[in-house]
Design a protein around this motif. Structure first.
Motif, PDB file in Angstrom:
ATOM      1  N   ASP A 129      36.557  33.516 -47.572  1.00  0.00           N
ATOM      2  CA  ASP A 129      35.543  34.560 -47.410  1.00  0.00           C
ATOM      3  C   ASP A 129      35.386  35.397 -48.673  1.00  0.00           C
ATOM      4  N   ALA A 130      36.499  35.576 -49.385  1.00  0.00           N
ATOM      5  CA  ALA A 130      36.433  36.359 -50.613  1.00  0.00           C
ATOM      6  C   ALA A 130      35.750  35.583 -51.729  1.00  0.00           C
ATOM      7  N   GLY A 131      35.743  34.260 -51.610  1.00  0.00           N
ATOM      8  CA  GLY A 131      35.186  33.447 -52.681  1.00  0.00           C
ATOM      9  C   GLY A 131      36.244  33.132 -53.726  1.00  0.00           C
ATOM     10  N   GLN A 132      37.476  32.886 -53.272  1.00  0.00           N
ATOM     11  CA  GLN A 132      38.560  32.555 -54.204  1.00  0.00           C
ATOM     12  C   GLN A 132      39.036  31.140 -53.915  1.00  0.00           C
ATOM     13  N   PHE A 133      38.756  30.248 -54.866  1.00  0.00           N
ATOM     14  CA  PHE A 133      39.017  28.835 -54.612  1.00  0.00           C
ATOM     15  C   PHE A 133      39.952  28.236 -55.647  1.00  0.00           C
ATOM     16  N   VAL A 134      40.695  27.231 -55.200  1.00  0.00           N
ATOM     17  CA  VAL A 134      41.421  26.389 -56.138  1.00  0.00           C
ATOM     18  C   VAL A 134      40.339  25.554 -56.817  1.00  0.00           C
ATOM     19  N   GLY A 163      31.626  35.476 -47.976  1.00  0.00           N
ATOM     20  CA  GLY A 163      31.235  36.068 -46.699  1.00  0.00           C
ATOM     21  C   GLY A 163      29.818  36.620 -46.765  1.00  0.00           C
ATOM     22  N   TYR A 164      29.489  37.316 -47.844  1.00  0.00           N
ATOM     23  CA  TYR A 164      28.143  37.876 -47.972  1.00  0.00           C
ATOM     24  C   TYR A 164      27.097  36.780 -48.123  1.00  0.00           C
ATOM     25  N   ILE A 165      27.444  35.753 -48.896  1.00  0.00           N
ATOM     26  CA  ILE A 165      26.485  34.658 -49.094  1.00  0.00           C
ATOM     27  C   ILE A 165      26.199  33.989 -47.759  1.00  0.00           C
ATOM     28  N   THR A 219      24.138  36.283 -45.554  1.00  0.00           N
ATOM     29  CA  THR A 219      22.728  36.278 -45.959  1.00  0.00           C
ATOM     30  C   THR A 219      22.053  35.013 -45.448  1.00  0.00           C
ATOM     31  N   HIS A 220      22.746  33.897 -45.552  1.00  0.00           N
ATOM     32  CA  HIS A 220      22.183  32.625 -45.086  1.00  0.00           C
ATOM     33  C   HIS A 220      21.872  32.701 -43.589  1.00  0.00           C
ATOM     34  N   PHE A 221      22.808  33.221 -42.840  1.00  0.00           N
ATOM     35  CA  PHE A 221      22.619  33.256 -41.385  1.00  0.00           C
ATOM     36  C   PHE A 221      21.521  34.243 -41.005  1.00  0.00           C
ATOM     37  N   THR A 222      21.457  35.370 -41.727  1.00  0.00           N
ATOM     38  CA  THR A 222      20.406  36.347 -41.432  1.00  0.00           C
ATOM     39  C   THR A 222      19.040  35.732 -41.716  1.00  0.00           C
TER      40      THR A 222
END
Ligand code: HEM
Ligand code: HEM
Ligand code: SF4
Lengths: 359, 236
Positions: A240-245, B60-62, B65-68
């Motif tokens: 969810d944070a956008g932190q990826f390997v 999460g925000y992306i 936004t997609h779902f909205t």
């Protein structure tokens, strides 16, 4: 006439105390309240034991291997002793004709009141000659044994979906159980292998309640297959944070970031690994640093790399993912538009000048 | 009311697109653009952000936004269907192309020739040109239905069994495609199908505005279709 479960257990040397413990453990594993422990105990004390035939087709025995490593030794011992009383190629004491005779006996004696658990699947090409049990194609044994059974448990991805032996091009035409046997209730317990606790819980549920647990549309018990790995993954906050390997051994890998970009199939895989985990709750693939490969999903061998997020598409005669196909087409259309626009501009200008000339 | 107007028309401006339809068009266009961008970023996320997980919520925000935008698209589409019933005759075109009319098919042929530079004079239409109508029906309408159905099926996986999204969509869509991963793949592929529509659509809208004898871009803004040479059908 026949013994009850309880009598069998006592005969196997299991104490009353252990028996009650087993009942409460089972209630817990099934997600039932403590009051159900009594119900399970009562059922086991009063109901005659249901025999189980455990058949093996094309497979690697990983389901059995998983099963005997159940976190609750009690559950395993109890079930195993009950199951092995009947028929299971890999763990029963009997062998040869003596063993095969057991199948006949159970089918005759318990018509309509025994369970068939299938590990692996039947190959159908060459009249099923790719898997021979006791001198006959496995598919014949499967048909024979299931004809009068009460219900079928499809253990693992082989029985449920076909798994590796059914992967393209599937030379032996290995076929999942539900496509060969119709008209019988089938409980699918997919996974390569399924989680031990899930297996013991499913079989205990069937034996004690004599009723099929609630299944989803694909025939999997809802209590274990209603959520994706991704829904309960402990790395989810990093997703969810956008932190990826981004590559193996990078800083993100060390920090335990989400494995999405490394092709993790957690977002599309229904199983209980992220909650129950493996080997007595020790770990599971993602916890060990590798993405989920989606082993409990239909056709997971044929979806391209385990290390790529986008699936390979083979239907169009090319092997490429959605971005390469769709993006490629969009680029072609985009270039065509550019050329068309250029030609249009020239023609338009000519036309305008002609008209001016006319006036 | 006929959607086709012969080259010999008297009026110089006709009110074709009513306000709700125009509003829908632009809201829908915005939703699609947002969905394409965020959808692409869901499949191929941006580079990792530094810091603690608890301080960030980029993915999460992306996704939010997609779902909205997905809801905007879906509700808008339902509205558009409603509008095709209560709106003017032109509002039905993209749902029910007049395939039973011979002159409409002649229009299709003419448009193909026009885009292949085989005809020098454009025809004028009150509604969409017949070729555009086909694209809007086959690519936009069905592409959008597909995206809404598969989109909500994927969404239902997150909201879980028992949620209406799951029961209404995921429960049958996922087994239909095989498994969740296949639904992702098709949802992704059909995105490109819509992208192709949008590329062609925007290009053609601009091109027709310049080269045909009728207003196109401003028609979707003001609602009025104006004809360049009122009473004068052009040089044919
Ligand atoms: C900058 C971008 C866009 C421009 C300039 C534009 C322009 C137009 C114009 C001028 C029309 C009327 C065509 C005519 O009179 O025949 C139209 C109709 C339409 N456009 Fe767009 N458009 C844009 C983006 C989009 C997008 C992103 C979509 C959705 C994928 C879309 C879907 C449609 C549809 C479905 C119609 C038919 C309207 C109806 O009859 O309900 N447009 N557009
Ligand atoms: C024009 C319409 C749409 C476009 C272009 C679009 C595009 C995309 C793309 C490219 C993906 C990534 C697929 C992948 O995993 O490879 C995606 C995922 C998704 N879309 Fe859409 N989408 C659209 C409409 C919708 C709608 C209407 C919904 C419903 C709310 C929706 C819900 C989702 C969900 C739930 C996912 C999965 C998100 C995840 O895995 O985290 N989409 N979309
Ligand atoms: S590691 Fe896999 S399952 Fe876990 S959050 Fe990331 S994508 Fe989801």
């Amino acid at each position: 006439m026949t013994e009850t479960f309880y009598e069998v257990m006592r005969r196997q040397g299991i104490s009353r105390r252990s028996f009650l413990k087993f009942c409460s453990l089972t209630a817990a594993a099934l997600g039932l309240g403590p009051q159900f422990a009594g119900k399970i105990a009562h059922a086991m004390e009063t109901k005659p034991r249901i025999p189980v035939l455990w058949l093996h087709g094309l497979e690697c025995t990983c389901c059995s291997e998983s099963f005997i490593r159940s976190a609750h030794p009690l559950a395993k011992d109890v079930i195993l002793s009950m199951v092995s009383l009947d028929y299971d190629d890999t763990i029963m004491a009997a062998s040869g004709h003596q063993a095969e005779a057991i199948v006949d006996e159970i089918v005759e004696k318990y018509k309509g009141n025994y369970l068939v658990a299938v590990e692996g699947n039947p190959p159908l090409n060459e009249d099923g000659m790719y898997c021979i049990i006791g001198g006959k194609p496995f598919v014949e044994q499967l048909r024979y044994a299931t004809e009068h059974c009460k219900a079928i448990i499809s253990w693992g991805s082989c029985a449920s979906y076909g798994c590796v032996q059914a992967a393209r091009p599937n030379p032996t035409r290995a076929t999942p159980v539900h496509k060969v046997i119709t008209g019988k209730p089938i409980i699918k317990v997919p996974g390569c292998p399924p989680i031990a606790e899930v297996m013991t819980a499913v079989i205990t549920y069937l034996l004690t309640f004599e009723q099929i647990p609630e299944l989803d549309r694909q025939g999997r018990p809802k209590m274990f297959y209603s959520q994706r790995i991704h829904d309960k993954c402990y790395r989810r906050p990093h997703f969810d944070a956008g932190q990826f390997v981004e590559s193996w051994d990078d800083e993100g890998a060390r920090k335990g970031y989400c494995l999405y970009k490394m092709g993790c199939k957690g977002p599309t895989t229904y199983n209980a690994c992220s909650t129950i985990r493996w080997n007595e709750g020790t770990s599971f693939p993602i916890q060990a640093g590798h993405g989920c490969i989606g082993c409990s999903e239909d056709g997971f061998w044929d979806k391209g790399s385990w290390y790529a997020r986008l699936t390979d598409i083979k239907q169009f005669g090319v092997e490429a993912n959605a971005d390469r196909i769709g993006g490629g087409l969009a680029a072609v259309v985009g270039s065509a538009v550019a050329v068309h626009a250029a030609v249009s501009a020239v023609k338009h200008k000519e036309h305008q000048e002609e008209k001016k000339g006319d006036e | 009311m006929s959607a086709n107007v012969s080259n010999r028309h008297e009026e110089s401006a006709v009110y074709v697109y009513q306000i709700p339809l125009r509003l829908w068009h632009w809201i829908n266009a915005l939703a699609v653009v947002v969905l394409v961008v965020t959808g692409y970023l869901i499949a191929s996320p941006l580079s990792s952000v530094p810091g603690e997980a608890s301080e960030n919520f980029l993915m999460g925000y992306i996704r939010f936004t997609h779902f909205t935008a997905g809801y905007v698209l879906a509700i808008g589409f339902l509205f558009r269907i409603y509008w095709s019933i209560v709106g003017n005759a032109l509002s039905r075109e993209i749902f029910l192309p007049p395939v039973h009319r011979l002159d409409w098919w002649k229009g299709v042929l003419h448009e193909i020739r026009w885009y292949l530079f085989l005809t020098r004079e454009p025809k004028t239409y009150l509604g969409h040109n017949p070729l555009a109508t086909i694209a809007m029906h086959v690519m936009f309408v069905w592409g959008t239905v597909f995206m809404i159905v598969t989109g909500f099926a994927l969404y239902g996986e997150g909201t879980g069994m028992g949620s209406w999204q799951y029961e209404l969509f995921s429960a049958w869509v996922i087994p239909l495609f095989g498994q969740s991963q296949d639904v992702h793949t098709w949802h992704h592929l059909v995105m490109w199908y819509l992208v192709i529509f949008v590329i062609a659509h925007v290009y053609v809208a601009v091109r027709e505005d310049i080269m045909s004898n009728q207003s196109v871009l401003s028609a979707m803004i003001t609602g009025w279709r104006t004809f360049r040479k009122p009473g004068n059908p052009g040089a044919d």
